[in-house]
Design an enzyme around this catalytic site. Structure first.
Site, PDB file in Angstrom:
ATOM      1  N   ARG A 130      43.597  28.163  23.859  1.00 55.92           N
ATOM      2  CA  ARG A 130      44.709  28.650  22.915  1.00 55.92           C
ATOM      3  C   ARG A 130      46.017  28.739  24.077  1.00 55.92           C
ATOM      4  O   ARG A 130      47.365  28.718  24.021  1.00 55.92           O
ATOM      5  CB  ARG A 130      44.593  29.725  22.391  1.00 55.92           C
ATOM      6  N   TYR A 144      62.016  29.363  17.047  1.00 54.76           N
ATOM      7  CA  TYR A 144      63.005  30.519  16.631  1.00 54.76           C
ATOM      8  C   TYR A 144      62.640  31.552  17.718  1.00 54.76           C
ATOM      9  O   TYR A 144      61.343  31.605  17.953  1.00 54.76           O
ATOM     10  CB  TYR A 144      63.251  31.145  15.417  1.00 54.76           C
ATOM     11  N   MET A 146      62.298  35.704  18.974  1.00 58.80           N
ATOM     12  CA  MET A 146      62.511  36.932  18.280  1.00 58.80           C
ATOM     13  C   MET A 146      62.074  38.189  18.999  1.00 58.80           C
ATOM     14  O   MET A 146      61.569  38.142  20.280  1.00 58.80           O
ATOM     15  CB  MET A 146      61.530  36.881  17.131  1.00 58.80           C
ATOM     16  N   LYS A 148      60.865  42.487  19.044  1.00 55.87           N
ATOM     17  CA  LYS A 148      60.339  43.723  18.100  1.00 55.87           C
ATOM     18  C   LYS A 148      61.292  44.606  18.509  1.00 55.87           C
ATOM     19  O   LYS A 148      61.696  45.006  19.631  1.00 55.87           O
ATOM     20  CB  LYS A 148      59.115  44.102  18.741  1.00 55.87           C
ATOM     21  N   GLN A 184      50.586  27.680  15.198  1.00 50.09           N
ATOM     22  CA  GLN A 184      51.673  28.446  15.855  1.00 50.09           C
ATOM     23  C   GLN A 184      51.648  28.515  17.262  1.00 50.09           C
ATOM     24  O   GLN A 184      50.365  28.701  17.851  1.00 50.09           O
ATOM     25  CB  GLN A 184      51.702  29.872  15.177  1.00 50.09           C
ATOM     26  N   SER A 222      56.863  42.508  10.777  1.00 47.00           N
ATOM     27  CA  SER A 222      58.317  41.592  10.536  1.00 47.00           C
ATOM     28  C   SER A 222      59.222  42.292   9.858  1.00 47.00           C
ATOM     29  O   SER A 222      60.417  42.526  10.289  1.00 47.00           O
ATOM     30  CB  SER A 222      57.915  40.209  10.099  1.00 47.00           C
TER      31      SER A 222
HETATM   32  C1  VOV Z   1      50.649  30.826  11.703  1.00 48.22           C
HETATM   33  C2  VOV Z   1      49.764  31.557  11.673  1.00 48.22           C
HETATM   34  C3  VOV Z   1      49.914  32.799  12.716  1.00 48.22           C
HETATM   35  C4  VOV Z   1      48.673  33.433  13.061  1.00 48.22           C
HETATM   36  C5  VOV Z   1      47.264  33.178  12.639  1.00 48.22           C
HETATM   37  C6  VOV Z   1      48.985  34.594  13.790  1.00 48.22           C
HETATM   38  C7  VOV Z   1      48.181  35.459  14.502  1.00 48.22           C
HETATM   39  C8  VOV Z   1      48.477  36.286  15.536  1.00 48.22           C
HETATM   40  C9  VOV Z   1      47.612  37.433  16.089  1.00 48.22           C
HETATM   41  C10 VOV Z   1      46.194  37.264  15.748  1.00 48.22           C
HETATM   42  C11 VOV Z   1      48.494  37.753  16.966  1.00 48.22           C
HETATM   43  C12 VOV Z   1      47.906  38.890  17.895  1.00 48.22           C
HETATM   44  C13 VOV Z   1      47.190  38.424  18.990  1.00 48.22           C
HETATM   45  C14 VOV Z   1      47.762  37.473  19.603  1.00 48.22           C
HETATM   46  O1  VOV Z   1      47.490  36.355  19.657  1.00 48.22           O
HETATM   47  O2  VOV Z   1      48.616  37.689  20.766  1.00 48.22           O
HETATM   48  C15 VOV Z   1      49.602  37.467  16.851  1.00 48.22           C
HETATM   49  C16 VOV Z   1      50.697  37.823  17.901  1.00 48.22           C
HETATM   50  C17 VOV Z   1      52.122  37.501  17.595  1.00 48.22           C
HETATM   51  N1  VOV Z   1      52.439  36.669  16.405  1.00 48.22           N
HETATM   52 FE1  VOV Z   1      51.419  35.747  14.893  1.00 48.22          FE
HETATM   53  N2  VOV Z   1      50.307  34.419  13.944  1.00 48.22           N
HETATM   54  C18 VOV Z   1      50.847  33.574  13.167  1.00 48.22           C
HETATM   55  C19 VOV Z   1      52.218  33.312  13.123  1.00 48.22           C
HETATM   56  C20 VOV Z   1      53.266  33.800  13.651  1.00 48.22           C
HETATM   57  C21 VOV Z   1      54.780  33.654  13.139  1.00 48.22           C
HETATM   58  C22 VOV Z   1      55.309  32.844  12.135  1.00 48.22           C
HETATM   59  C23 VOV Z   1      55.383  34.695  14.006  1.00 48.22           C
HETATM   60  C24 VOV Z   1      56.793  35.040  13.957  1.00 48.22           C
HETATM   61  C25 VOV Z   1      57.058  36.100  12.954  1.00 48.22           C
HETATM   62  C26 VOV Z   1      57.892  35.914  11.808  1.00 48.22           C
HETATM   63  O3  VOV Z   1      57.930  36.903  11.210  1.00 48.22           O
HETATM   64  O4  VOV Z   1      58.651  35.189  11.610  1.00 48.22           O
HETATM   65  C27 VOV Z   1      54.556  35.323  14.877  1.00 48.22           C
HETATM   66  C28 VOV Z   1      55.003  36.322  15.717  1.00 48.22           C
HETATM   67  C29 VOV Z   1      54.061  36.868  16.536  1.00 48.22           C
HETATM   68  C30 VOV Z   1      54.374  37.571  17.683  1.00 48.22           C
HETATM   69  C31 VOV Z   1      55.677  37.803  18.079  1.00 48.22           C
HETATM   70  C32 VOV Z   1      53.269  37.997  18.181  1.00 48.22           C
HETATM   71  C33 VOV Z   1      52.842  38.964  19.403  1.00 48.22           C
HETATM   72  C34 VOV Z   1      53.254  40.419  19.313  1.00 48.22           C
HETATM   73  C35 VOV Z   1      52.835  41.434  20.295  1.00 48.22           C
HETATM   74  O5  VOV Z   1      53.482  42.471  20.121  1.00 48.22           O
HETATM   75  O6  VOV Z   1      52.005  41.276  21.259  1.00 48.22           O
HETATM   76  N3  VOV Z   1      53.066  34.811  14.653  1.00 48.22           N
HETATM   77  N4  VOV Z   1      49.625  36.557  15.810  1.00 48.22           N
END
Ligand code: VOV
Length: 248
Positions: A130, A144, A146, A148, A184, A222
């Site tokens: 990954r 896009y 983003m 926090k 993603q 989000s």
């Molecule tokens: C499409 C599927 C999908 C899946 C399975 C998924 C899962 C996960 C997991 C399990 C984790 C935490 C562990 C890691 O892996 O980091 C994350 C982390 C993260 N994500 Fe996510 N995310 C997805 C998709 C997904 C989307 C579509 C978005 C945009 C949000 C939106 O509103 O538009 C996003 C954002 C993020 C971000 C910015 C982080 C880091 C945050 C932080 O503070 O570190 N993410 N994400």
């Protein structure tokens, strides 16, 4: 002070968005256009070699709408390689017909919110894959940037670790319900670019982007804390599409 989450980093990422100078393209002699296409294809072949050697990955898509016409998404071991790629592209005759539209510099990131305690993540082949992913050849891309939020009561960075972990668990559950339909790639860009993360989604169905992003809007991570930049959406540029796009 709230505890910072530990992160794992993989390949560096450059999203290089370009617009096409259609006026010059249409006005230029066919031999020059042919030469430009040849050099673009050679550049893409070089990019593909990094994928075959597992030293990086490149995706090439057209962009719908006026923000840009094409995007190269490059993943490589070092920032130096990304710089070299940029320069190699600039040296092609094709680049003379492009105008930089937007770029984003980041690094593939996994946070440890969901890490299994007492294990070394770098010994887990799934995690390593990954961090250094081969970009899929899905029909569509969505990118896009983003943040926090840090705004009064809604400050992600002041939330205790356990609260953030809980929110990320819920976030992950929504994401997982889209398994198999979307991939993603989350890239971290604190210290590298104007936003905190880049979100790149790949899917064969563009409606999956809309449904996933919309569903996530209702999720606390989000709904309360997400701030978003411009969205770029596009289509895979395979050889027949590339030829069609640039035939005038
Ligand atoms: C499409 C599927 C999908 C899946 C399975 C998924 C899962 C996960 C997991 C399990 C984790 C935490 C562990 C890691 O892996 O980091 C994350 C982390 C993260 N994500 Fe996510 N995310 C997805 C998709 C997904 C989307 C579509 C978005 C945009 C949000 C939106 O509103 O538009 C996003 C954002 C993020 C971000 C910015 C982080 C880091 C945050 C932080 O503070 O570190 N993410 N994400």
């Amino acid at each position: 002070m709230s505890e910072a989450v530990q992160t794992l980093e993989g390949w560096y990422a450059l999203h290089d968005f370009r617009s096409i100078d259609w006026q010059s393209w249409k006005a230029s002699p066919p031999e020059l256009r042919e030469q430009a296409m040849e050099e673009l294809e050679q550049f893409l072949r070089q990019c593909a070699q990094a994928g075959e050697a597992k030293t990086g990955s490149t995706a090439f898509y057209s962009i719908v709408g006026q923000k840009a016409d094409i995007v190269f998404m490059h993943l490589r071991e070092t920032l130096d390689e990304l710089n070299e790629l940029e320069a190699n592209f600039q040296k092609t005759a094709f680049a003379d017909f492009t105008i930089p539209a937007y770029s984003y510099v980041s690094v593939v990131e996994l946070s440890s919110y969901m890490a299994k305690p007492g294990t070394n993540p770098m010994e887990d082949p799934e995690i390593v894959a990954r961090l250094k992913p081969q970009l899929p050849q899905s029909r569509h891309i969505c990118f896009y940037p983003m943040n926090k939020k840090r705004d009064g009561q809604d400050n992600w960075y002041m939330e205790p670790m356990e609260r953030r972990r809980e929110m990320m668990r819920n976030h992950g559950l929504i994401g997982r319900s889209y398994a198999g339909r979307v991939k993603q790639i989350i890239t971290g860009s604190v210290g590298f670019d104007d936003w905190e993360w880049g979100v790149t989604l790949f899917s064969d169905d563009p409606l999956v982007f809309k449904k996933l992003v919309y569903e996530m809007r209702f999720d606390e991570a989000s709904a309360r804390y997400g701030e978003f930049g411009g969205f770029y959406v596009g289509n895979l540029l395979d050889k027949p599409k590339l030829d069609r796009l640039f035939t005038v």
